[in-house]
Design a protein around this motif. Structure first.
Motif, PDB file in Angstrom:
ATOM      1  N   ALA A 164       0.832  -1.205   0.000  1.00  0.00           N
ATOM      2  CA  ALA A 164       0.000   0.000   0.000  1.00  0.00           C
ATOM      3  C   ALA A 164       0.865   1.253   0.000  1.00  0.00           C
ATOM      4  CB  ALA A 164      -0.907   0.002   1.234  1.00  0.00           C
ATOM      5  N   ARG A 165       0.393   2.292  -0.683  1.00  0.00           N
ATOM      6  CA  ARG A 165       1.132   3.553  -0.770  1.00  0.00           C
ATOM      7  C   ARG A 165       0.630   4.526   0.286  1.00  0.00           C
ATOM      8  NH1 ARG A 165       3.893   5.409  -4.974  1.00  0.00           N
ATOM      9  NH2 ARG A 165       3.006   7.481  -4.724  1.00  0.00           N
ATOM     10  N   PRO A 166       1.547   5.271   0.940  1.00  0.00           N
ATOM     11  CA  PRO A 166       1.087   6.318   1.839  1.00  0.00           C
ATOM     12  C   PRO A 166       0.376   7.410   1.052  1.00  0.00           C
ATOM     13  CG  PRO A 166       3.480   6.045   1.957  1.00  0.00           C
ATOM     14  CD  PRO A 166       2.977   5.173   0.862  1.00  0.00           C
ATOM     15  N   ALA A 167      -0.718   7.886   1.571  1.00  0.00           N
ATOM     16  CA  ALA A 167      -1.462   8.922   0.870  1.00  0.00           C
ATOM     17  C   ALA A 167      -1.057  10.319   1.290  1.00  0.00           C
ATOM     18  CB  ALA A 167      -2.962   8.730   1.127  1.00  0.00           C
ATOM     19  N   CYS A 168      -0.238  10.432   2.356  1.00  0.00           N
ATOM     20  CA  CYS A 168       0.035  11.769   2.863  1.00  0.00           C
ATOM     21  C   CYS A 168       1.469  12.216   2.646  1.00  0.00           C
ATOM     22  CB  CYS A 168      -0.274  11.833   4.356  1.00  0.00           C
ATOM     23  SG  CYS A 168       0.886  10.909   5.340  1.00  0.00           S
ATOM     24  N   ALA A 169       2.402  11.298   2.430  1.00  0.00           N
ATOM     25  CA  ALA A 169       3.795  11.700   2.283  1.00  0.00           C
ATOM     26  C   ALA A 169       3.984  12.401   0.950  1.00  0.00           C
ATOM     27  CB  ALA A 169       4.711  10.481   2.380  1.00  0.00           C
ATOM     28  N   THR A 198       9.687   1.523   8.112  1.00  0.00           N
ATOM     29  CA  THR A 198       8.961   1.435   6.859  1.00  0.00           C
ATOM     30  C   THR A 198       7.872   2.491   6.867  1.00  0.00           C
ATOM     31  OG1 THR A 198       7.469  -0.199   7.819  1.00  0.00           O
ATOM     32  CG2 THR A 198       9.366  -1.041   6.608  1.00  0.00           C
ATOM     33  N   LEU A 199       7.599   3.043   5.706  1.00  0.00           N
ATOM     34  CA  LEU A 199       6.570   4.063   5.617  1.00  0.00           C
ATOM     35  C   LEU A 199       5.245   3.384   5.336  1.00  0.00           C
ATOM     36  CD1 LEU A 199       8.490   6.779   3.596  1.00  0.00           C
ATOM     37  CD2 LEU A 199       8.371   6.428   6.038  1.00  0.00           C
ATOM     38  N   HIS A 200       4.540   3.020   6.395  1.00  0.00           N
ATOM     39  CA  HIS A 200       3.278   2.320   6.237  1.00  0.00           C
ATOM     40  C   HIS A 200       2.241   3.259   5.629  1.00  0.00           C
ATOM     41  CE1 HIS A 200       3.406   4.410  10.019  1.00  0.00           C
ATOM     42  NE2 HIS A 200       2.101   4.296  10.185  1.00  0.00           N
ATOM     43  N   ALA A 201       1.180   2.678   5.094  1.00  0.00           N
ATOM     44  CA  ALA A 201       0.188   3.464   4.370  1.00  0.00           C
ATOM     45  C   ALA A 201      -0.661   4.270   5.333  1.00  0.00           C
ATOM     46  CB  ALA A 201      -0.694   2.537   3.541  1.00  0.00           C
ATOM     47  N   THR A 202      -0.760   5.556   5.089  1.00  0.00           N
ATOM     48  CA  THR A 202      -1.513   6.429   5.966  1.00  0.00           C
ATOM     49  C   THR A 202      -2.229   7.489   5.148  1.00  0.00           C
ATOM     50  OG1 THR A 202       0.420   7.840   6.244  1.00  0.00           O
ATOM     51  CG2 THR A 202       0.055   6.182   7.931  1.00  0.00           C
ATOM     52  N   ALA A 203      -3.237   8.069   5.741  1.00  0.00           N
ATOM     53  CA  ALA A 203      -3.908   9.220   5.153  1.00  0.00           C
ATOM     54  C   ALA A 203      -4.388  10.106   6.289  1.00  0.00           C
ATOM     55  CB  ALA A 203      -5.090   8.788   4.282  1.00  0.00           C
ATOM     56  N   VAL A 204      -4.061  11.382   6.223  1.00  0.00           N
ATOM     57  CA  VAL A 204      -4.491  12.341   7.227  1.00  0.00           C
ATOM     58  C   VAL A 204      -5.665  13.124   6.664  1.00  0.00           C
ATOM     59  CG1 VAL A 204      -3.836  14.407   8.516  1.00  0.00           C
ATOM     60  CG2 VAL A 204      -2.221  12.528   8.273  1.00  0.00           C
ATOM     61  N   CYS A 205      -6.687  13.270   7.448  1.00  0.00           N
ATOM     62  CA  CYS A 205      -7.891  13.989   7.020  1.00  0.00           C
ATOM     63  C   CYS A 205      -8.212  15.038   8.071  1.00  0.00           C
ATOM     64  CB  CYS A 205      -9.058  13.016   6.834  1.00  0.00           C
ATOM     65  SG  CYS A 205     -10.563  13.777   6.207  1.00  0.00           S
ATOM     66  N   ALA A 206      -7.912  16.308   7.762  1.00  0.00           N
ATOM     67  CA  ALA A 206      -8.152  17.377   8.720  1.00  0.00           C
ATOM     68  C   ALA A 206      -8.192  18.714   7.979  1.00  0.00           C
ATOM     69  CB  ALA A 206      -7.036  17.394   9.779  1.00  0.00           C
ATOM     70  N   ASP A 211     -17.873  12.829   4.880  1.00  0.00           N
ATOM     71  CA  ASP A 211     -17.546  12.448   3.506  1.00  0.00           C
ATOM     72  C   ASP A 211     -16.042  12.262   3.327  1.00  0.00           C
ATOM     73  OD1 ASP A 211     -20.168  12.444   2.727  1.00  0.00           O
ATOM     74  OD2 ASP A 211     -20.131  14.462   1.877  1.00  0.00           O
ATOM     75  N   ARG A 212     -15.256  13.223   3.814  1.00  0.00           N
ATOM     76  CA  ARG A 212     -13.807  13.144   3.639  1.00  0.00           C
ATOM     77  C   ARG A 212     -13.224  11.973   4.423  1.00  0.00           C
ATOM     78  NH1 ARG A 212     -10.535  18.303   4.705  1.00  0.00           N
ATOM     79  NH2 ARG A 212      -9.024  17.124   3.492  1.00  0.00           N
ATOM     80  N   ALA A 213     -13.726  11.748   5.626  1.00  0.00           N
ATOM     81  CA  ALA A 213     -13.204  10.648   6.437  1.00  0.00           C
ATOM     82  C   ALA A 213     -13.492   9.305   5.790  1.00  0.00           C
ATOM     83  CB  ALA A 213     -13.803  10.703   7.840  1.00  0.00           C
ATOM     84  N   VAL A 214     -14.702   9.117   5.292  1.00  0.00           N
ATOM     85  CA  VAL A 214     -15.057   7.848   4.646  1.00  0.00           C
ATOM     86  C   VAL A 214     -14.242   7.658   3.377  1.00  0.00           C
ATOM     87  CG1 VAL A 214     -16.919   6.616   3.470  1.00  0.00           C
ATOM     88  CG2 VAL A 214     -17.354   7.736   5.662  1.00  0.00           C
ATOM     89  N   THR A 215     -14.051   8.717   2.607  1.00  0.00           N
ATOM     90  CA  THR A 215     -13.246   8.618   1.382  1.00  0.00           C
ATOM     91  C   THR A 215     -11.800   8.261   1.701  1.00  0.00           C
ATOM     92  OG1 THR A 215     -14.638  10.237   0.259  1.00  0.00           O
ATOM     93  CG2 THR A 215     -12.452   9.873  -0.649  1.00  0.00           C
ATOM     94  N   ALA A 216     -11.237   8.889   2.733  1.00  0.00           N
ATOM     95  CA  ALA A 216      -9.852   8.595   3.111  1.00  0.00           C
ATOM     96  C   ALA A 216      -9.689   7.148   3.548  1.00  0.00           C
ATOM     97  CB  ALA A 216      -9.413   9.532   4.229  1.00  0.00           C
ATOM     98  N   ALA A 217     -10.735   6.573   4.166  1.00  0.00           N
ATOM     99  CA  ALA A 217     -10.645   5.208   4.664  1.00  0.00           C
ATOM    100  C   ALA A 217     -10.902   4.171   3.583  1.00  0.00           C
ATOM    101  CB  ALA A 217     -11.634   5.007   5.812  1.00  0.00           C
ATOM    102  N   THR A 218     -11.754   4.488   2.616  1.00  0.00           N
ATOM    103  CA  THR A 218     -12.169   3.484   1.632  1.00  0.00           C
ATOM    104  C   THR A 218     -11.599   3.711   0.242  1.00  0.00           C
ATOM    105  OG1 THR A 218     -14.188   4.753   1.161  1.00  0.00           O
ATOM    106  CG2 THR A 218     -14.308   3.056   2.872  1.00  0.00           C
TER     107      THR A 218
END
Length: 643
Positions: A164-169, A198-206, A211-218
């Motif tokens: 998985a790719r990190p979404a925030c880096a 290791t740069l595990h997959a992450t996404a920050v939503c703030a 809507d944004r939280a569900v999109t970031a998770a799914t």
């Protein structure tokens, strides 16, 4: 009698995650296939025990790859490191970010702490849970402060998996550092140096919406990009900034850009002065710790440097977990090379050749940028065996925390690095005598270390002229809550609370201001003339702490806020000492009752709160229990919270 995990066996994926960190097992004693040679003697036991400090990185490796830690996987880690299973289980269950029970690979952490609670985190969490549902493959967890208070409410998505790719880096950091999942320098298979990340997959939503939280998770590929760190600095580009001057101006991924803007000038001057003169400069500048204790930095460095026992260690405490605090995150994300340079200077002055940077597990962008910066500094001769060609050896290892507020206490942090539960130690001996691995250790937080750079570039006298005679230099303040422009502000010591809130655009109907975070105290709207110095806040009967300033208007229900503070301390107590372990629970129970009571019944609970609070303050081992009553006491006495 020790805990045993029965017949649990690690999966191939779990073995691969651990072996990528520790290398392949060399014998059946470590988990390899048994051979005749293994039956004749046991070998490697002492060496394996010396690797106990790899326990936390190994747990991270499993959590990043699989999403949770099974009995079979934990048993395999124990065999590799010769750690008793009961002790490893105690460590794995100590941290909030780990789970020893099966859970989905994707976990959505929704912050429910002070700033986010005031911004509607409870409603956000309920809406997200309803929309995702149990079949979504996403686990929603209510989280303590994520260090994103300027963009409340906030959430963090952590997605396990090797590919998985990190979404925030940042893409630039990914490209230059080899990207997520890239093998660490070393054997080409991910073994590399001890404690590699290791740069595990992450996404920050703030700020987060349902809507944004569900999109970031799914659907992370469709999630909006995380704002750049300079968005947290309303003063970006303003003249006169010292600590924040490069944020928003310098490319944080570029070492050349950092050097073009004055980078490594301070380290060159340190080498010209020598260790003793560097300590003298820091002492003459009057620098004190910016984490809240305000201990003189020069005295700490001198005491460590004078110890005859070797080796000496340097530890940077980047585990800022105080609700409302995010200044260190902004510094690490926006100016990572400054921290590396400052750590090198501190190590040189104190005779250390090894540094550990203990970073909050909830800071994925800071991890990406610091990992990249350390690698670039190492490649360019600014870390390693011969720093700047001066014959001085120093290197930095980044260690990720895993969600434990108490690890902000220095000795608890040492225990965490060493592979034990993050429980504070009794003092004395003090860390300057026996700290990390039982050796002399100097520990400072990020803001304290970064202040060393202007001390050496402008000189101790010029630095000491900033602020007041007893609180010298600039100070960073984390402003959040009911203000128009939340963020990190830099002001000289001595500015008033009112001046700071005017910069941030305080809203009408101000009800209270919390100074110092959950461990701090409330002040009234008519007390905004308090000078923001250590001595000024102390005289006013409150604390400056780490620089948290949270404003609350009259729309925020104060009793519910106090209950959240009590719940925070109850959850974060390590449980080692009775006053804190029992007292935080009793405090939360009493506040919960008061919410629904009035009159004499409430008065009885307030009396109980005072008694419990005094016991915690007088008898707790560390600052967590000693300060757990502060905010509640100030709200009762200064604000009349339950009148």
């Amino acid at each position: 009698m020790d805990l045993r995990f029965g017949d649990g066996k690690p999966t191939d994926e779990e073995r691969a995650a651990v072996d990528a960190l520790l290398g392949p097992p060399e014998s059946s004693w470590e988990g390899a296939d048994r051979s005749d040679a293994d039956l004749r003697w046991a070998r490697g036991g002492r060496e394996a025990r010396d690797r106990r400090d790899q326990l936390l990185p190994a747990l991270h490796a499993l959590n990043d790859r699989v999403g949770w830690i099974s009995e079979g996987a934990l048993d395999y880690v124990c065999r590799r490191l010769t750690v008793p299973p009961a002790e490893a289980y105690g460590v794995a269950t100590f941290y909030a970010m780990f789970s020893v029970r099966p859970r989905p690979a994707t976990v959505l952490h929704v912050c429910t702490d002070l700033a986010c609670t005031a911004a509607g985190a409870s409603e956000l969490c309920a809406a997200v849970e309803t929309r995702l549902g149990p079949q979504s493959g996403v686990k929603v967890e209510r989280s303590p402060c994520l260090g994103l208070c300027e963009r409340a409410p906030a959430c963090l998505v952590i997605r396990a998996g090797d590919s998985a790719r990190p979404a925030c880096a940042d893409e630039a950091v990914q490209a230059e550092s080899g990207g997520p999942g890239a093998a660490a320098p070393g054997d080409g298979k991910g073994k590399g140096r001890r404690g590699r990340n290791t740069l595990h997959a992450t996404a920050v939503c703030a700020p987060a919406t349902p809507d944004r939280a569900v999109t970031a998770a799914t659907a992370p590929e469709a999630a909006p990009a995380e704002p750049a760190p300079e968005t947290a600095v309303p003063q970006t580009g303003a003249p006169g900034l010292i600590l924040l001057s490069r944020i928003g101006t310098v490319d944080p991924a570029s070492l050349d850009d950092y050097r073009a803007h004055g980078g490594y000038t301070a380290l060159r001057r340190a080498f010209a002065l020598g260790p003793a003169a560097v300590i003298r400069e820091v002492t003459d500048a009057g620098l004190v710790g910016r984490g809240g204790a305000a201990f003189p930095t020069g005295r700490k460095w001198q005491a460590t440097a004078a110890q005859p026992d070797h080796p000496h260690y340097l530890v940077c405490n980047a585990d800022e977990s105080e609700p409302g605090t995010f200044k260190d995150r902004v510094l690490m994300e926006g100016d990572p090379y400054a921290l590396i340079e400052a750590m090198t200077i501190a190590a040189y002055a104190t005779g250390a050749h090894r540094g550990y940077l203990y970073l909050r597990g909830e800071y994925p962008r800071a991890l990406a940028r610091l990992t990249h910066a350390v690698e670039q500094s190492r490649t360019r001769g600014l870390l390693g065996d011969d720093v700047l060609g001066q014959g001085y050896a120093f290197d930095i290892e980044i260690r990720r925390g895993a969600g434990a507020y108490v690890c902000g206490e220095e000795t608890a942090l040492f225990n965490s690095i060493e592979g034990h539960r993050g429980e504070p130690r009794s003092k004395p001996p003090f860390p300057v005598e026996k700290g990390l691995f039982g050796k002399p250790t100097v520990e400072n937080n990020v803001e304290t270390l970064v202040n060393v750079l202007p001390i050496l570039t402008m000189g101790a006298e010029a630095y000491a002229a900033i602020g007041t005679p007893t609180s010298t230099g600039p100070k960073l303040f984390c402003v959040s809550g009911s203000v128009a422009r939340p963020g990190v502000y830099e002001l000289p010591f001595g500015a008033t609370l009112g001046e700071l809130l005017t910069l941030a655009g305080v809203r009408d109907n101000l009800r209270a201001v919390l100074l110092g975070g959950a461990a701090g105290g409330f002040v009234r709207p008519d007390e905004l003339g308090i000078p923001l110095t250590f001595e000024g806040t102390r005289e006013a009967g409150t604390t400056l702490g780490s620089g948290v300033v949270m404003a609350f208007d009259d729309a925020v229900p104060l009793p519910r806020l106090l209950l959240r503070i009590a719940e925070f301390f109850r959850d974060e107590s390590c449980g080692q000492c009775v006053p804190c372990r029992v007292g935080t629970v009793r405090q939360q129970e009493a506040l919960h009752r008061i919410v629904d009571r009035a009159g004499a019944a409430a008065a009885d609970d307030i009396a109980l709160l005072r008694e419990v609070g005094r016991a915690m303050r007088d008898a707790s081992i560390c600052g967590l229990g000693q300060t757990a009553w502060n905010a509640v006491e100030s709200a009762i006495d200064r604000l009349g919270a339950y009148q």
